[in-house]
Scaffold this motif. Structure first.
Motif, mmCIF file in Angstrom:
data_model
loop_
_atom_site.group_PDB
_atom_site.id
_atom_site.type_symbol
_atom_site.label_atom_id
_atom_site.label_comp_id
_atom_site.label_asym_id
_atom_site.label_seq_id
_atom_site.Cartn_x
_atom_site.Cartn_y
_atom_site.Cartn_z
ATOM 1 N N PRO A 1 2.527 4.885 0.982
ATOM 2 C CA PRO A 1 2.885 5.398 2.309
ATOM 3 C C PRO A 1 2.028 6.584 2.720
ATOM 4 N N SER B 1 0.826 -1.205 0.000
ATOM 5 C CA SER B 1 0.000 0.000 0.000
ATOM 6 C C SER B 1 0.865 1.262 0.000
ATOM 7 N N TYR C 1 7.908 0.763 4.023
ATOM 8 C CA TYR C 1 7.189 -0.302 4.713
ATOM 9 C C TYR C 1 6.549 0.206 5.999
ATOM 10 N N ARG D 1 3.433 2.562 5.575
ATOM 11 C CA ARG D 1 2.377 2.111 4.663
ATOM 12 C C ARG D 1 1.005 2.423 5.265
#
Length: 225
Positions: free
Chosen positions: A14, A12, A56, A59
């Motif tokens: 950020p 997804s 990461y 996200r």
């Protein structure tokens, strides 16, 4: 959460809070890897790893709250570390009667977006500087840096969400202001790099979750209101 949902969550886009971190790590990556020197290329490789981590960590997957107004939803992703009766934060004026508190610990691997547990209006926000103890400890609720948000439900009852900084987390972000109307599952803030979120339920409301359970913010049902 299914495998497909897990993949979508990881991939997804950020949150906007990631932009400064992505700009810095991305710039250092480009500069470092564009030079012929071994040292600067090594720095560029480290920055590239940091760029990937920021993508990461920040996200921001889309969540789908249940279409019911009588539910209290998880305010964060993570693992429930305690479900117990506790006195609400004194600064929020919820009274001295103990209510059920559900504490969720977020590791650096969890989605760190905080979401509203129910629809209503933010009626008070109280920030407290403090320590940075391990957020999974019970005393973190009283000793750590934290931001307390009082939510008044549409029927007049009150519940509270407390953002608590942890051992690694050093920055609490809250986007809502006092008087802001909110919807269940709506994003309202985040805590950078590991943290905890406590949910204080209204008097008489009993949680349906237990310690050790994994939460999905904005989707997992904590209690029936």
């Amino acid at each position: 959460m299914s495998l497909i949902q897990s993949i979508k969550s990881v991939l997804s886009p950020p949150h906007r809070a990631a932009l400064p971190f992505l700009a810095i790590t991305g710039g250092v990556t480009l500069l470092g890897r564009a030079t012929p020197w071994r040292v600067t290329r090594w720095i560029g490789n480290i920055a590239l790893a940091g760029f990937g981590f920021c993508l990461y960590f920040f996200r921001d997957p889309k969540r789908f709250p249940p279409p019911r107004a009588d539910l209290a939803l998880a305010p964060a992703d993570g693992r429930v570390v305690s479900v117990e009766l506790a006195t609400p934060p004194a600064s929020l004026g919820m009274g001295a009667e103990p209510v059920w508190r559900v504490a969720t610990f977020l590791s650096v691997l969890n989605v760190h977006i905080n979401r509203m547990p129910a629809a209503g209006r933010v009626t008070k926000i109280s920030y407290h500087p403090g320590q940075f103890l391990n957020a999974s400890l019970d005393k973190a609720s009283d000793l750590n840096e934290r931001n307390e948000v009082l939510l008044t439900l549409q029927d007049g009852r009150q519940m509270a969400v407390v953002q608590i900084a942890g051992l690694i987390a050093r920055r609490i972000v809250c986007y809502v202001e006092e008087g802001t109307p909110v919807e269940a599952g709506e994003r309202f803030g985040l805590i950078r790099f590991g943290s905890r979120t406590d949910l204080y339920l209204p008097p008489g409301v009993t949680p349906l979750v237990s310690a050790g359970q994994i939460m999905i913010g904005g989707e997992t049902v904590i209690a029936h209101l």
